[in-house]
Design an enzyme around this catalytic site. Structure first.
Site, short mmCIF file in Angstrom:
data_model
loop_
_atom_site.label_atom_id
_atom_site.label_comp_id
_atom_site.label_asym_id
_atom_site.label_seq_id
_atom_site.Cartn_x
_atom_site.Cartn_y
_atom_site.Cartn_z
N ALA A 114 0.69 -1.17 0.03
CA ALA A 114 -0.09 0.15 -0.10
C ALA A 114 0.84 1.27 -0.09
O ALA A 114 0.68 2.00 -0.74
CB ALA A 114 -0.84 0.06 1.25
N HIS B 297 -7.85 -17.16 10.20
CA HIS B 297 -7.79 -17.92 9.12
C HIS B 297 -7.92 -19.27 9.28
O HIS B 297 -7.34 -19.76 10.42
CB HIS B 297 -6.37 -17.42 8.53
CG HIS B 297 -6.49 -17.92 7.21
ND1 HIS B 297 -6.23 -19.53 6.72
CD2 HIS B 297 -6.11 -17.41 5.83
CE1 HIS B 297 -6.27 -19.68 5.40
NE2 HIS B 297 -6.05 -18.56 4.90
N ARG C 67 -7.15 -24.81 -0.20
CA ARG C 67 -8.46 -25.60 -0.23
C ARG C 67 -9.24 -25.06 -1.59
O ARG C 67 -10.07 -25.68 -2.24
CB ARG C 67 -9.26 -24.95 0.73
CG ARG C 67 -9.11 -25.59 1.97
CD ARG C 67 -9.81 -25.02 3.21
NE ARG C 67 -9.06 -23.60 3.66
CZ ARG C 67 -9.71 -22.61 3.72
NH1 ARG C 67 -10.83 -22.31 3.71
NH2 ARG C 67 -8.91 -21.42 4.10
N VAL D 175 -4.50 -7.87 -0.84
CA VAL D 175 -3.28 -7.56 -1.52
C VAL D 175 -4.11 -6.60 -2.90
O VAL D 175 -3.42 -5.92 -3.17
CB VAL D 175 -2.35 -8.45 -2.18
CG1 VAL D 175 -1.43 -9.15 -0.91
CG2 VAL D 175 -3.07 -9.69 -2.97
C1 LIG Z 1 0.62 -15.21 6.01
C2 LIG Z 1 -0.21 -14.26 5.28
C3 LIG Z 1 -0.81 -14.62 3.99
C4 LIG Z 1 -1.63 -13.79 3.26
N1 LIG Z 1 -1.80 -14.08 1.97
C5 LIG Z 1 -2.83 -13.16 1.33
C6 LIG Z 1 -3.23 -13.63 0.04
O1 LIG Z 1 -2.93 -14.54 -0.55
N2 LIG Z 1 -3.90 -12.46 -0.62
C7 LIG Z 1 -4.50 -11.50 -0.03
O2 LIG Z 1 -5.39 -10.79 -0.77
N3 LIG Z 1 -3.93 -11.13 1.20
C8 LIG Z 1 -3.31 -11.90 1.87
N4 LIG Z 1 -2.66 -11.74 3.15
C9 LIG Z 1 -2.94 -10.23 3.74
C10 LIG Z 1 -2.07 -9.26 3.05
O3 LIG Z 1 -0.85 -9.59 2.97
C11 LIG Z 1 -1.96 -7.95 3.82
O4 LIG Z 1 -3.18 -7.62 4.40
C12 LIG Z 1 -1.28 -6.91 2.97
O5 LIG Z 1 -0.18 -7.35 2.49
C13 LIG Z 1 -1.08 -5.92 3.94
O6 LIG Z 1 -0.31 -4.60 3.19
P1 LIG Z 1 0.10 -3.42 3.65
O7 LIG Z 1 0.67 -2.68 2.52
O8 LIG Z 1 -1.09 -2.72 4.11
O9 LIG Z 1 0.86 -3.50 5.02
P2 LIG Z 1 2.61 -4.24 5.14
O10 LIG Z 1 2.85 -4.95 4.12
O11 LIG Z 1 2.29 -5.06 6.68
O12 LIG Z 1 3.40 -3.10 5.41
C14 LIG Z 1 3.45 -2.39 6.28
C15 LIG Z 1 4.73 -1.48 6.39
O13 LIG Z 1 4.68 -0.68 7.41
C16 LIG Z 1 6.02 -0.51 8.08
N5 LIG Z 1 5.66 0.06 9.18
C17 LIG Z 1 4.93 -0.71 10.42
N6 LIG Z 1 5.02 0.32 11.57
C18 LIG Z 1 5.76 1.38 11.07
C19 LIG Z 1 6.26 2.75 11.83
N7 LIG Z 1 5.61 2.88 13.01
N8 LIG Z 1 6.97 3.30 11.40
C20 LIG Z 1 7.56 3.01 10.07
N9 LIG Z 1 7.01 2.12 9.25
C21 LIG Z 1 6.36 1.03 10.04
C22 LIG Z 1 6.54 -1.66 7.83
O14 LIG Z 1 7.89 -1.78 8.09
C23 LIG Z 1 6.16 -2.20 6.60
O15 LIG Z 1 6.80 -1.63 5.52
C24 LIG Z 1 -1.94 -12.56 3.86
C25 LIG Z 1 -1.64 -12.19 5.03
C26 LIG Z 1 -0.76 -13.06 5.89
C27 LIG Z 1 -0.37 -12.92 7.26
#
Ligand SMILES: Cc1cc2nc3c(=O)[nH]c(=O)nc-3n(C[C@H](O)[C@H](O)[C@H](O)COP(=O)(O)OP(=O)(O)OC[C@H]3O[C@@H](n4cnc5c(N)ncnc54)[C@H](O)[C@@H]3O)c2cc1C
Length: 662
Positions: free
Chosen positions: A16, A257, A273, A411
């Protein structure tokens, strides 16, 4: 005092955050991305199974489109989602996935001709069309009518994040790694950036920006067992909460999950699944068809997790020294399929369980997985209460998942929301509205206040051990704010967390008093923040006297639309409070394209809102009239609930699909 100025500060380098950064940069604005870890190590890289986008290329996806994706998403959310936001999302997901293909994501593709697949435990032959050959393919996932989840084997998040990170580098975006935002800088309801702590040398830095975006992911680690990476601690939600001005939405909406491995809680994707894997009990019996005859293992996640828990409670779980579990059987898929499409799952099984999933059943149990709640925003990603503060991705509640997220929609949300929010931020920056007069004393005061808090933690003596408090918080959340919830447990959880919060004001940093790289210090201040986040979840869950999506109250099993079709909004206006302030935001049925109905699982226990029938009758009448006039699906949709004018112009165009001309 070190001050860094930028147009846009993006806190978080996951999918994101990086997508926002590339978008604003393309519009000519400077961006700085902060991340706890190198962005490629962000939690997004753990996503395995795939990304939903209604491309309808594969044979099993035929007939799919934005309408079907929208309907699945709203049902999945148990009508908690913002329907306009869900429309914006489903419209843009095909655009986002094609953009990612252009940026280098090696999506698995359709191969023309016949192929074998496993559906409902039987081998079937699927014939892929000649004209679809080479287009992005999709697999089945829970809670969806069509096969819509596009994937790169089972390393989808990994390949998406690598492509996105490469794009950010190509655009020379400033990425400041191991810089942790610990407080927002704000005055009179306007955000001016954040105070960040350098995790290597302990230095505090003021980042001053016209727009600030929180994209820090979820808060799964407030639970003792979670599929989330250990950095998913809810720090973004916490700093928003601690501002006293920004609000959080639906924090009690937390997803479990069905298939995390026992005992460590690492995920095996829903793709297992989706590709035909089965859930079995201690007798090797496939139990899901008894509970959910239609969708079986591929019911929505919240439903499968509850059914598994019910089945374990009936004594059908497999006993182990780590507690009872069930089995996931993917042997039925065959070694070739596993090694090609589920290779991360295979490696996880080999490395963490010492088993071969092509031969052995996998021990699994439902485990905390996803945060539907987060920083409450408008559809533009801007906080409803703090100007210049934006949020997107798992950190946010804009709110397209309501009370349950569909697999593959997250994602997808990160890149769609990132792409849109970048445009809204750029519009804001291009307008006079973003002008700001910075008071440097105010900035300095924020830095000083944070330094004082850290110094207090380091100088405190005879205080509390943060590790003890944190373990206790994790246990409370796991035991009392879990899959099934009830008033007594939730009340206790709130009281116990309040007690922990009071104790956390007296934390002493044991082991090391260093101001620089010091994990004990980091744990100390994060624990204080995590307990507050946990309190917003527990209190929201206690007050919500109904069951909706992943929020399941044993003492209130009905979904109660008359009284609870609303979002829980929490804030923390007074730092001395031991509980967050709670208010509610009504969800307006009279504007819904899809008025509340039955999700299709179990018995329909819904207590309906009186407006539901009124709106449903009006939707039905409108549809019938327009169909008789020969209007197409786009015109009908537009009449029911217009949303396109909310989108940036460049994303308003109709998506192309095989066999669909417009
Ligand atoms: C094991 C697993 C498998 C998954 N598989 C799927 C899937 O197949 N399909 C799907 O749609 N979703 C899936 N999800 C969910 C999905 O991966 C996440 O919801 C999504 O990737 C979150 O992306 P994001 O960019 O919001 O946050 P994140 O990828 O969590 O990134 C957060 C960022 O914030 C930074 N950060 C955090 N706190 C701070 C701070 N205080 N100061 C500075 N930086 C900070 C971190 O370093 C990181 O860079 C899965 C989740 C898990 C746990």
């Amino acid at each position: 005092m070190k001050v860094i100025y930028t147009d846009v500060l993006i806190i978080g380098g996951g999918l994101a955050g990086l997508r926002v950064a590339t978008g604003v940069k393309e519009r000519g604005h400077n961006a700085v991305v902060l991340s706890l870890v190198p962005p490629k190590r962000s939690h997004s890289s753990a996503a395995q199974g795939g990304m939903q986008a209604s491309l309808a290329n594969s044979a099993m996806g035929e007939g799919d489109n934005e309408d079907v994706h929208f309907s699945d998403t709203i049902k999945g959310s148990d009508w908690g989602a913002d329907q306009e936001v869900a429309r914006m999302f489903t419209h843009c997901a095909p655009k986002a996935i094609r953009e990612l293909a252009h940026w280098g994501v090696p999506w698995s593709r359709v191969q023309k001709g016949d192929r074998e697949a496993i559906i409902n435990a039987k081998k079937v032959t699927i014939s892929e069309k000649e004209e679809a050959h080479g287009l992005i393919t999709a697999r089945d996932f829970g809670g969806t009518k069509k096969w819509r989840t596009c994937y790169t084997s089972d390393g989808t998040g990994h390949s998406m994040l690598y492509a996105m990170d490469n794009k950010a580098h190509e655009q020379n975006i400033d990425i400041h790694e191991r810089l942790e935002a610990i407080a927002l800088i704000h005055e009179d309801g306007r955000c001016y950036g954040a105070v960040a702590r350098n995790l290597m040398n302990g230095e505090l830095v003021a980042y001053v920006s016209k727009a600030t975006t929180i994209a820090t992911g979820g808060y799964g680690r407030i639970y003792s067992v979670s599929t989330n990476a250990i950095i998913c601690q809810g720090m973004g939600q916490a700093i928003a909460l601690e501002s006293g001005v920004a609000t959080l939405g639906n924090m009690e909406a937390i997803q479990f999950h069905p298939t995390a491995i026992v005992p460590v809680g690492i995920l095996t994707t829903e793709g297992c699944r989706g590709d035909g894997g089965l859930l079995l009990d201690k007798d090797g019996y496939r139990f899901m068809p008894d509970y959910e005859p239609e969708k079986k293992e591929l019911a929505s996640r919240d439903v499968v997790s509850r059914r598994m828990t019910e089945h374990i409670r009936k004594g059908k779980g497999v006993k182990s020294k780590y507690g009872d579990h069930l089995w996931l059987d993917i042997t039925i898929l065959g070694r070739e399929h596993i090694e090609k499409n589920l290779r991360e799952v295979k490696e996880i099984c080999e490395n963490f369980l010492g088993i071969d999933p092509a031969v052995d059943w996998i021990p699994v149990r439902p485990t905390q997985h996803y945060s539907m709640g987060g920083i409450r925003t408008k559809y533009t990603g801007e906080s409803q209460t703090m100007k210049g503060l934006y949020s997107c991705g798992e950190a946010a509640c804009w709110d397209m998942h309501g009370f349950n997220r569909l697999g593959g929609n997250s994602v997808s949300e990160t890149v769609v929301a990132g792409m849109l929010v970048a445009e809204y931020i750029s519009d804001f920056l291009d307008s006079k509205d973003s002008n700001m007069k910075i008071n440097s004393i105010m900035v300095e005061n924020f830095v000083k206040a944070e330094q004082e808090k850290l110094d207090k933690l380091l100088s405190n003596e005879n205080g509390e051990d943060a590790y003890v408090l944190r373990r206790k918080m994790e246990e409370i959340m796991m035991d009392k704010v879990g899959i099934f919830r009830n008033g007594d447990d939730l009340k206790e959880a709130v009281e116990e967390l309040q007690e922990l919060l009071k104790r956390s004001k007296n934390i002493e940093v044991f082991r090391s008093k260093s101001r620089a790289a010091n994990p004990a210090l980091v744990n100390a201040y994060r624990t204080q923040k995590m307990i507050k986040v946990a309190l917003t979840c527990a209190l929201g869950a206690y007050l919500r006297q109904e069951s909706r999506g992943a929020h399941s109250r044993e003492d209130f099993p009905q979904r109660d639309d008359e009284n609870w079709l609303k979002r829980t909004i929490t804030s923390w206006p007074d730092p001395d409070q031991t509980l967050p302030s709670v208010s509610y935001e009504e969800i307006n049925i009279s504007k819904m394209e899809m008025p509340p109905g039955w999700r299709g699982y179990g018995k329909d226990l819904t207590h309906h809102h009186p407006m539901t029938k009124v709106r449903q009758d009006s939707v039905d009448a409108m549809k019938q009239k327009l169909e008789e006039e020969g209007r197409d699906r786009f015109e009908i949709q537009e009449a029911l609930m217009p949303f396109k004018d909310k989108l940036p112009k460049k994303y308003q165009n109709t998506n192309e699909r095989l066999g669909e001309n417009r």
